[in-house]
Design a protein around this motif. Sequence first.
Motif, PDB file in Angstrom:
ATOM      1  N   LEU A  84       0.836  -1.201   0.000  1.00  0.00           N
ATOM      2  CA  LEU A  84       0.000   0.000   0.000  1.00  0.00           C
ATOM      3  C   LEU A  84       0.868   1.247   0.000  1.00  0.00           C
ATOM      4  O   LEU A  84       2.021   1.230   0.458  1.00  0.00           O
ATOM      5  N   ARG A  85       0.276   2.341  -0.491  1.00  0.00           N
ATOM      6  CA  ARG A  85       1.005   3.602  -0.626  1.00  0.00           C
ATOM      7  C   ARG A  85       1.824   3.939   0.616  1.00  0.00           C
ATOM      8  O   ARG A  85       3.003   4.273   0.528  1.00  0.00           O
ATOM      9  N   GLU A  86       1.212   3.843   1.793  1.00  0.00           N
ATOM     10  CA  GLU A  86       1.880   4.339   3.007  1.00  0.00           C
ATOM     11  C   GLU A  86       3.061   3.456   3.416  1.00  0.00           C
ATOM     12  O   GLU A  86       3.850   3.845   4.271  1.00  0.00           O
ATOM     13  N   THR A  87       3.179   2.278   2.788  1.00  0.00           N
ATOM     14  CA  THR A  87       4.304   1.411   3.176  1.00  0.00           C
ATOM     15  C   THR A  87       5.445   1.474   2.152  1.00  0.00           C
ATOM     16  O   THR A  87       6.453   0.790   2.310  1.00  0.00           O
ATOM     17  N   ILE A  88       5.275   2.264   1.110  1.00  0.00           N
ATOM     18  CA  ILE A  88       6.309   2.307   0.067  1.00  0.00           C
ATOM     19  C   ILE A  88       7.425   3.253   0.500  1.00  0.00           C
ATOM     20  O   ILE A  88       7.193   4.425   0.759  1.00  0.00           O
ATOM     21  N   ALA A 108      -0.215   2.167  -5.154  1.00  0.00           N
ATOM     22  CA  ALA A 108       0.246   0.887  -4.618  1.00  0.00           C
ATOM     23  C   ALA A 108       1.457   0.453  -5.427  1.00  0.00           C
ATOM     24  O   ALA A 108       1.690   0.962  -6.530  1.00  0.00           O
ATOM     25  N   LEU A 109       2.219  -0.459  -4.842  1.00  0.00           N
ATOM     26  CA  LEU A 109       3.377  -1.021  -5.544  1.00  0.00           C
ATOM     27  C   LEU A 109       3.176  -2.531  -5.644  1.00  0.00           C
ATOM     28  O   LEU A 109       3.001  -3.196  -4.617  1.00  0.00           O
ATOM     29  N   ASP A 157      -1.173   6.423 -10.102  1.00  0.00           N
ATOM     30  CA  ASP A 157      -0.679   5.220 -10.779  1.00  0.00           C
ATOM     31  C   ASP A 157      -0.509   4.051  -9.813  1.00  0.00           C
ATOM     32  O   ASP A 157      -0.321   4.245  -8.613  1.00  0.00           O
ATOM     33  N   VAL A 158      -0.520   2.859 -10.364  1.00  0.00           N
ATOM     34  CA  VAL A 158      -0.013   1.685  -9.654  1.00  0.00           C
ATOM     35  C   VAL A 158       1.364   1.387 -10.219  1.00  0.00           C
ATOM     36  O   VAL A 158       1.534   1.307 -11.438  1.00  0.00           O
ATOM     37  N   ALA A 159       2.360   1.276  -9.347  1.00  0.00           N
ATOM     38  CA  ALA A 159       3.707   0.951  -9.798  1.00  0.00           C
ATOM     39  C   ALA A 159       3.885  -0.567  -9.804  1.00  0.00           C
ATOM     40  O   ALA A 159       3.340  -1.263  -8.948  1.00  0.00           O
ATOM     41  N   ILE A 160       4.625  -1.061 -10.810  1.00  0.00           N
ATOM     42  CA  ILE A 160       4.922  -2.493 -10.868  1.00  0.00           C
ATOM     43  C   ILE A 160       6.430  -2.648 -10.941  1.00  0.00           C
ATOM     44  O   ILE A 160       7.062  -2.172 -11.885  1.00  0.00           O
ATOM     45  N   SER A 161       6.997  -3.290  -9.938  1.00  0.00           N
ATOM     46  CA  SER A 161       8.439  -3.521  -9.936  1.00  0.00           C
ATOM     47  C   SER A 161       8.710  -4.993 -10.230  1.00  0.00           C
ATOM     48  O   SER A 161       8.033  -5.870  -9.713  1.00  0.00           O
TER      49      SER A 161
END
Lengths: 464, 464
Positions: free
Chosen positions: B21-25, B43-44, B86-90
């Motif tokens: 989740l956003r706050e944990t990135i 989100a990631l 956006d949703v980030a995808i790593s």
Amino acid sequence: MAYPPIVIALIEALGADVVSLRETIAGRRWADWSGEPADIPLALLRPRSTAQLSEAMSICTLYCQPVVVQGGLTGLAGGACTRASDVAISLERMTRICEVDPVSATLTAEAGATLESVQNAAAEAGLTFPFDLGARGSCTIGGNLATNAGGNRVIKYGMARDQVLGLEAVLANGDVIDSTHKMVKNNTGYDLRNLMIGSEGTLGIITRVVLRLRPPASAVATAWCGVGTYESVTGLLSLALRRLPTGVSAFEVMWPSFVDYMTTHVPDIRNPLDERHNFHVLMESVGTTEPEHQEVFQCFLEEALEEGLIENAALAQSKGDAAEFWRIRDSTAEFPVLMPDLIAFDVSFSIADIGRAAQECDAALRNTWPTSTVLTYGHLGDGNLHLIVQVPGADAATVDAVENLVYGIVRDYRGSVSAEHGIGSKKRDVLGHTRSVAELAAMRAIKAALDPHNILNPDKVLPA
Amino acid sequence: MAYPPIVIALIEALGADVVSLRETIAGRRWADWSGEPADIPLALLRPRSTAQLSEAMSICTLYCQPVVVQGGLTGLAGGACTRASDVAISLERMTRICEVDPVSATLTAEAGATLESVQNAAAEAGLTFPFDLGARGSCTIGGNLATNAGGNRVIKYGMARDQVLGLEAVLANGDVIDSTHKMVKNNTGYDLRNLMIGSEGTLGIITRVVLRLRPPASAVATAWCGVGTYESVTGLLSLALRRLPTGVSAFEVMWPSFVDYMTTHVPDIRNPLDERHNFHVLMESVGTTEPEHQEVFQCFLEEALEEGLIENAALAQSKGDAAEFWRIRDSTAEFPVLMPDLIAFDVSFSIADIGRAAQECDAALRNTWPTSTVLTYGHLGDGNLHLIVQVPGADAATVDAVENLVYGIVRDYRGSVSAEHGIGSKKRDVLGHTRSVAELAAMRAIKAALDPHNILNPDKVLPA
């Protein structure tokens, strides 16, 4: 006689100089070398410029008129064959070599220039265009790119696409994509160049190209090697790439069936080695400096002999020797006379797989059709296998069965049903053996996006 | 706190293990090295497999959720920067080297593998993956391909796209294009591979790649040359390509401004030559056999001296010498410290044009901003010029003016606004300087066909 409205519109816009009517088209200009079905087209356009071609395409879009673009008509997959309802477009009047830039080492040409004229213009400037094919005198550079042709020196210089820096193309709607730049590096958006190359006239019409030239190769070393096992063949290739500073420019492998057939059926062809070997390899390495190049090549051959990778070898001592070796490989040009009913394959595998895959094809074919002739050879360094099959008295069903057998093995090995000849109409139905459903769907989406009326070479490449 | 429905759907399908989740990135995982605007994403996602990624994309398609794919975050054009929506995808969990096939000379890896890990795996198998970049320890092979990266050895081995035989990619709708074959030749339909490569995550997500390996280069010859004129620089390149059997693996040209700046601002860096020359060329040639390789290289240098192409040269006598030469060229890594407010350019011209174009840029910049620092250097053998500009006290309007000036000259010469860094968000507005209206329209049509909901890296590459 009443002409169709599209033909009248084309004549009105471009004149009778550009538009030839069906009844005046001579010289089998509606078929290539594939033997695929073909018919005389509605009309033949011979534009003198990109602007004329662009105008023609705008009109064809208006009338939803299918067109088929033609280069030298030497293709082997039917990509240039026309139907009676098509308009054919020949680039035979767009043959100019526009510029040779020796500093940037580039050549700019119109797409209708023959491969040979491009090679000659490069040589006149003291450079070389190393891409080469047997049909060099007839095939056009535009056709080479439209089909992403291969040829003799792919192992060193790559396919047709690897020779191109920029190109100009006319799209279905008449839009001109002018990307005729000379830059090696150009990371600006999608790779439209490589999308056009190899699309066989279904996405756009290549009208002008900027090609990369190379320094001339003045030294050539050539050998004919007898090899015992497939592992030794790949070992020989690996050693050659490690030992020869300039690498190899040809690594042609012939199975004994091929060499036996050629030496018994083609006059004046003889095996340079006295013994029969399980594999014969024709190797060539081009370099810059004589005599060092020959010395290094000879040292490499001695090492290969000592290591047991080759059983015997003949080193060409002259250009005449080298030409003799190449005559064996190039006597494939006699096939149409020797075996008019042959079934030819141009397939690819990973280099590690070729040996087993070739053996599997050979065994299965001979097992199913004991009277068949099966000849196997290929550009092994590129993973490209050619297979020639003749079944005496074969009817259409037998031809289908032979093709099903070979393409089935190709699919099992995750190989390619077309290494260098393309898909055209001939291999359309087996495209799915190599490309997945998702890939075909993506290709169809691209085709629909760039050619929404499906007028560029319809019914070619993509299965219905 | 209520999460957006898309985030809940992703967690339900893939679990909290995959969805952060956003706050944990943490760790600025939303920005690359470009300095382009970026924000923490919604989100990631860190999928562990292509199947997981495919599922994620199906869900994102359902919700029309924009995604941004990230490799090592070392890009210089903003392609991997995210917006808050956006949703980030790593791909950091997809780092496996799946296979090295020494016979076919191929390596198969997941896209998240670092470039360095790919190089190491190739070396362990006795082969080499010659593609190289300064960021090798952080950048990923997937990112290298998504941006079609360049680097140090393009002149000999080509760009990232030239290293690839096959790839696997996930499309916007979750479809998986599995084209992970090992074949050099594969003329079966459209070149989806090259379309994905260089599309900067806007057409598909590269998940697995099959790379071509080469024999190891055991001999390296390096020289630092002083040259008087641009004509001599191109003459030197031409002579090198004719005389050196293995060609050149680097041909880096530095203008005096660059060498003067580096030798005065970076500790322990000195010009290997006593005199000041109009051009300094760092040349490298890799080969297979010592000591012959060094001898041929020395002969070539002597010929270049005799012909007056070079005024003076230092030949590296050891690896230490070569490293010293390269330190000058590679001290560009110090720029962020030396000139935090620099304006950097990565542009291309034809080789014949670079000399004049560079001079024109330099003169116009110094004329307009007399207190500016302008440093010029580049991979000249590839037509790639780097230009570093610093204007003391520059505000945003000055930066714009500097960019307009340089990109205007690039457009006049029909050059490229991005040689190797890509477009991302940073150069989106000048893409039209290099690509025509018809080309941009074709690119947009392809984008709409493959990503109809515009969820793959929207607002990157193509101008609005």
